[in-house]
Design a protein around this motif. Structure first.
Motif, PDB file in Angstrom:
ATOM      1  N   PHE A  64       0.840  -1.191   0.000  1.00  0.00           N
ATOM      2  CA  PHE A  64       0.000   0.000   0.000  1.00  0.00           C
ATOM      3  C   PHE A  64       0.885   1.254   0.000  1.00  0.00           C
ATOM      4  O   PHE A  64       1.795   1.359   0.832  1.00  0.00           O
ATOM      5  CB  PHE A  64      -0.891   0.032   1.248  1.00  0.00           C
ATOM      6  CG  PHE A  64      -1.818  -1.158   1.367  1.00  0.00           C
ATOM      7  CD1 PHE A  64      -2.618  -1.559   0.304  1.00  0.00           C
ATOM      8  CD2 PHE A  64      -1.889  -1.885   2.552  1.00  0.00           C
ATOM      9  CE1 PHE A  64      -3.481  -2.643   0.417  1.00  0.00           C
ATOM     10  CE2 PHE A  64      -2.747  -2.974   2.670  1.00  0.00           C
ATOM     11  CZ  PHE A  64      -3.543  -3.356   1.601  1.00  0.00           C
ATOM     12  N   VAL A  65       0.579   2.180  -0.892  1.00  0.00           N
ATOM     13  CA  VAL A  65       1.324   3.448  -0.941  1.00  0.00           C
ATOM     14  C   VAL A  65       0.367   4.548  -0.478  1.00  0.00           C
ATOM     15  O   VAL A  65      -0.654   4.808  -1.123  1.00  0.00           O
ATOM     16  CB  VAL A  65       1.866   3.721  -2.357  1.00  0.00           C
ATOM     17  CG1 VAL A  65       2.645   5.026  -2.399  1.00  0.00           C
ATOM     18  CG2 VAL A  65       2.747   2.551  -2.811  1.00  0.00           C
ATOM     19  N   VAL A  66       0.721   5.150   0.645  1.00  0.00           N
ATOM     20  CA  VAL A  66      -0.230   5.973   1.402  1.00  0.00           C
ATOM     21  C   VAL A  66       0.393   7.339   1.701  1.00  0.00           C
ATOM     22  O   VAL A  66       1.599   7.430   1.951  1.00  0.00           O
ATOM     23  CB  VAL A  66      -0.536   5.243   2.749  1.00  0.00           C
ATOM     24  CG1 VAL A  66      -1.549   6.014   3.578  1.00  0.00           C
ATOM     25  CG2 VAL A  66      -1.022   3.823   2.493  1.00  0.00           C
ATOM     26  N   MET A  67      -0.430   8.399   1.694  1.00  0.00           N
ATOM     27  CA  MET A  67       0.058   9.725   2.104  1.00  0.00           C
ATOM     28  C   MET A  67       0.182   9.762   3.624  1.00  0.00           C
ATOM     29  O   MET A  67      -0.797   9.469   4.332  1.00  0.00           O
ATOM     30  CB  MET A  67      -0.924  10.818   1.677  1.00  0.00           C
ATOM     31  CG  MET A  67      -0.879  11.136   0.205  1.00  0.00           C
ATOM     32  SD  MET A  67      -1.978  12.516  -0.180  1.00  0.00           S
ATOM     33  CE  MET A  67      -3.540  11.666  -0.196  1.00  0.00           C
ATOM     34  N   GLY A  68       1.362  10.120   4.109  1.00  0.00           N
ATOM     35  CA  GLY A  68       1.583  10.160   5.557  1.00  0.00           C
ATOM     36  C   GLY A  68       1.172  11.491   6.164  1.00  0.00           C
ATOM     37  O   GLY A  68       0.810  12.424   5.445  1.00  0.00           O
ATOM     38  N   PRO A  69       1.263  11.596   7.486  1.00  0.00           N
ATOM     39  CA  PRO A  69       0.802  12.820   8.166  1.00  0.00           C
ATOM     40  C   PRO A  69       1.795  13.975   8.103  1.00  0.00           C
ATOM     41  O   PRO A  69       1.441  15.100   8.419  1.00  0.00           O
ATOM     42  CB  PRO A  69       0.605  12.363   9.620  1.00  0.00           C
ATOM     43  CG  PRO A  69       1.468  11.153   9.772  1.00  0.00           C
ATOM     44  CD  PRO A  69       1.631  10.524   8.421  1.00  0.00           C
ATOM     45  N   TRP A  80      -7.941  11.066   4.986  1.00  0.00           N
ATOM     46  CA  TRP A  80      -7.267  10.880   6.271  1.00  0.00           C
ATOM     47  C   TRP A  80      -5.787  10.596   6.017  1.00  0.00           C
ATOM     48  O   TRP A  80      -5.428  10.091   4.943  1.00  0.00           O
ATOM     49  CB  TRP A  80      -7.892   9.707   7.036  1.00  0.00           C
ATOM     50  CG  TRP A  80      -9.284   9.987   7.500  1.00  0.00           C
ATOM     51  CD1 TRP A  80      -9.665  10.457   8.724  1.00  0.00           C
ATOM     52  CD2 TRP A  80     -10.507   9.837   6.749  1.00  0.00           C
ATOM     53  NE1 TRP A  80     -11.036  10.607   8.772  1.00  0.00           N
ATOM     54  CE2 TRP A  80     -11.575  10.239   7.576  1.00  0.00           C
ATOM     55  CE3 TRP A  80     -10.812   9.412   5.454  1.00  0.00           C
ATOM     56  CZ2 TRP A  80     -12.904  10.215   7.161  1.00  0.00           C
ATOM     57  CZ3 TRP A  80     -12.129   9.384   5.038  1.00  0.00           C
ATOM     58  CH2 TRP A  80     -13.162   9.788   5.884  1.00  0.00           C
ATOM     59  N   TYR A  81      -4.936  10.866   6.995  1.00  0.00           N
ATOM     60  CA  TYR A  81      -3.493  10.704   6.800  1.00  0.00           C
ATOM     61  C   TYR A  81      -2.892   9.863   7.937  1.00  0.00           C
ATOM     62  O   TYR A  81      -2.167  10.383   8.785  1.00  0.00           O
ATOM     63  CB  TYR A  81      -2.816  12.080   6.745  1.00  0.00           C
ATOM     64  CG  TYR A  81      -3.388  12.980   5.668  1.00  0.00           C
ATOM     65  CD1 TYR A  81      -2.911  12.919   4.360  1.00  0.00           C
ATOM     66  CD2 TYR A  81      -4.425  13.876   5.952  1.00  0.00           C
ATOM     67  CE1 TYR A  81      -3.454  13.729   3.368  1.00  0.00           C
ATOM     68  CE2 TYR A  81      -4.970  14.689   4.957  1.00  0.00           C
ATOM     69  CZ  TYR A  81      -4.479  14.608   3.682  1.00  0.00           C
ATOM     70  OH  TYR A  81      -5.020  15.407   2.699  1.00  0.00           O
ATOM     71  N   HIS A 100       4.579  10.206   0.331  1.00  0.00           N
ATOM     72  CA  HIS A 100       3.904   8.919   0.533  1.00  0.00           C
ATOM     73  C   HIS A 100       4.864   7.960   1.246  1.00  0.00           C
ATOM     74  O   HIS A 100       6.073   8.135   1.169  1.00  0.00           O
ATOM     75  CB  HIS A 100       3.548   8.264  -0.813  1.00  0.00           C
ATOM     76  CG  HIS A 100       2.477   8.977  -1.575  1.00  0.00           C
ATOM     77  ND1 HIS A 100       2.727  10.076  -2.360  1.00  0.00           N
ATOM     78  CD2 HIS A 100       1.141   8.726  -1.702  1.00  0.00           C
ATOM     79  CE1 HIS A 100       1.600  10.496  -2.926  1.00  0.00           C
ATOM     80  NE2 HIS A 100       0.618   9.701  -2.543  1.00  0.00           N
ATOM     81  N   TYR A 101       4.320   6.965   1.898  1.00  0.00           N
ATOM     82  CA  TYR A 101       5.151   5.848   2.345  1.00  0.00           C
ATOM     83  C   TYR A 101       4.584   4.562   1.763  1.00  0.00           C
ATOM     84  O   TYR A 101       3.385   4.466   1.507  1.00  0.00           O
ATOM     85  CB  TYR A 101       5.250   5.779   3.883  1.00  0.00           C
ATOM     86  CG  TYR A 101       3.941   5.578   4.604  1.00  0.00           C
ATOM     87  CD1 TYR A 101       3.426   4.308   4.865  1.00  0.00           C
ATOM     88  CD2 TYR A 101       3.192   6.664   5.031  1.00  0.00           C
ATOM     89  CE1 TYR A 101       2.228   4.132   5.534  1.00  0.00           C
ATOM     90  CE2 TYR A 101       1.989   6.507   5.689  1.00  0.00           C
ATOM     91  CZ  TYR A 101       1.515   5.232   5.943  1.00  0.00           C
ATOM     92  OH  TYR A 101       0.314   5.062   6.586  1.00  0.00           O
ATOM     93  N   LEU A 102       5.492   3.638   1.499  1.00  0.00           N
ATOM     94  CA  LEU A 102       5.084   2.338   0.960  1.00  0.00           C
ATOM     95  C   LEU A 102       5.155   1.334   2.103  1.00  0.00           C
ATOM     96  O   LEU A 102       6.210   1.161   2.717  1.00  0.00           O
ATOM     97  CB  LEU A 102       6.020   1.937  -0.182  1.00  0.00           C
ATOM     98  CG  LEU A 102       5.739   0.614  -0.906  1.00  0.00           C
ATOM     99  CD1 LEU A 102       6.291   0.681  -2.339  1.00  0.00           C
ATOM    100  CD2 LEU A 102       6.331  -0.586  -0.190  1.00  0.00           C
TER     101      LEU A 102
END
Ligand SMILES: C[S@@+](CC[C@H](N)C(=O)[O-])C[C@H]1O[C@@H](n2cnc3c(N)ncnc32)[C@H](O)[C@@H]1O
Length: 271
Positions: free
Chosen positions: A151-156, A195-196, A258-260
């Motif tokens: 999952f590649v997600v936008m972090g806070p 959400w982050y 982003h973090y993977l």
């Protein structure tokens, strides 16, 4: 899979999405970082479930590497773009498309292609889900034992975002990730809530069904596309920043755009 309310927030963005992100120099560099990891994570000929496939750039790449893909998205306009792209590359025999809204996944029947070897979602799809706990429970059923999740997600905390918008005195935008759950407007069109979650929180919500193996930063030093002016007319800078990102990816997930998160499906979950 069943009915999803339309229009979806990304419908209006579908037509120009590739021009604004996928086809940009920065977009290509960022996506290649994700592909490098996928190449390590996926066994040859894997069956992959993609969540929020957008315009199908990753499905195209996966199919080109010999994997089979169920490409899903809540937006029919995105799915149309993706289908056109895969058809144009004559890879329709390796990619199937389904409309799937992740916020309603708990009520979906199991796809006929399940179990998959891996589930994957790129560039912020999970940020559109308030809490991934239910999603993880369903995915555990759809993924084979020992299967992978990427999952590649936008972090806070994104260093570039704070710096860029801070310097331009756009403080609400610079700090928007600290107010998760507020509506975000997509390309002056529809808005949706975003959400982050940081890596620790997301890992926690994916337990006990998935166990994290690796967390990497994607786009810590490579700038986001809105800051492309920084690399313009500076030949070689993007390549150097990409090299540094690659070298320090394990350490930079806390400040990257982003973090993977790479995980493995847990075989037996105590009920
Ligand atoms: C930033 S785009 C990323 C698209 C693609 N993964 C990529 O790498 O270019 C986010 C995608 O998530 C999809 N999406 C947003 N909310 C969703 C939901 N609740 N269920 C499924 N897909 C969703 C959007 O339609 C859009 O295609």
């Amino acid at each position: 899979m069943t009915h999803v309310p339309t229009p979806a927030p990304f419908d209006d963005a579908a037509e120009e999405y590739d021009q604004r992100f996928t086809a940009t120099e920065i977009g290509r560099v960022l996506r290649r970082s994700v592909w490098r990891h996928l190449d390590e994570a996926l066994a040859p000929g894997s069956k992959v479930l993609e969540l929020g496939c957008g315009t199908g750039e990753d499905a195209l790449w996966l199919a080109g590497r010999g994997h089979r893909v169920l490409a899903t998205d809540a937006s029919t306009a995105m799915l149309d773009q993706a289908r056109r792209k895969i058809e144009g590359a004559d890879l329709l025999d390796r990619v199937r498309f389904e409309r799937l809204d992740l916020t309603a996944i708990a009520s979906q029947p199991d796809p006929p292609d399940a179990p998959f070897d891996a589930v994957f979602s790129n560039f912020g799809v999970l940020n559109c889900v308030e809490d991934c706990h239910d999603l993880a429970r369903v995915l555990h059923r759809w993924i084979r034992p020992g299967g992978r999740a990427v999952f590649v997600v936008m972090g806070p905390r994104c260093l570039w975002e704070l710096g860029w918008y801070g310097l331009h005195l756009r403080l609400p935008t610079a700090t928007r990730r600290w107010r998760g759950g507020r509506p975000v407007t997509i390309d002056q069109g529809h808005s949706l809530r975003v959400w982050y979650p940081g890596p620790a929180r997301l890992k926690h919500r994916l337990r006990p069904w998935f166990e994290a193996r690796q967390t990497l930063g994607i786009g810590a030093l490579v700038p986001p596309t809105y800051a492309a002016a920084v690399i313009r007319n500076r030949p070689g800078l993007l390549r150097r920043l990409d090299e540094l990102d690659r070298r320090w990816a394990h350490r930079l997930s806390g400040i990257a755009d982003h973090y993977l998160l790479s995980l493995e499906r847990v075989d037996h979950v105590a009920s």
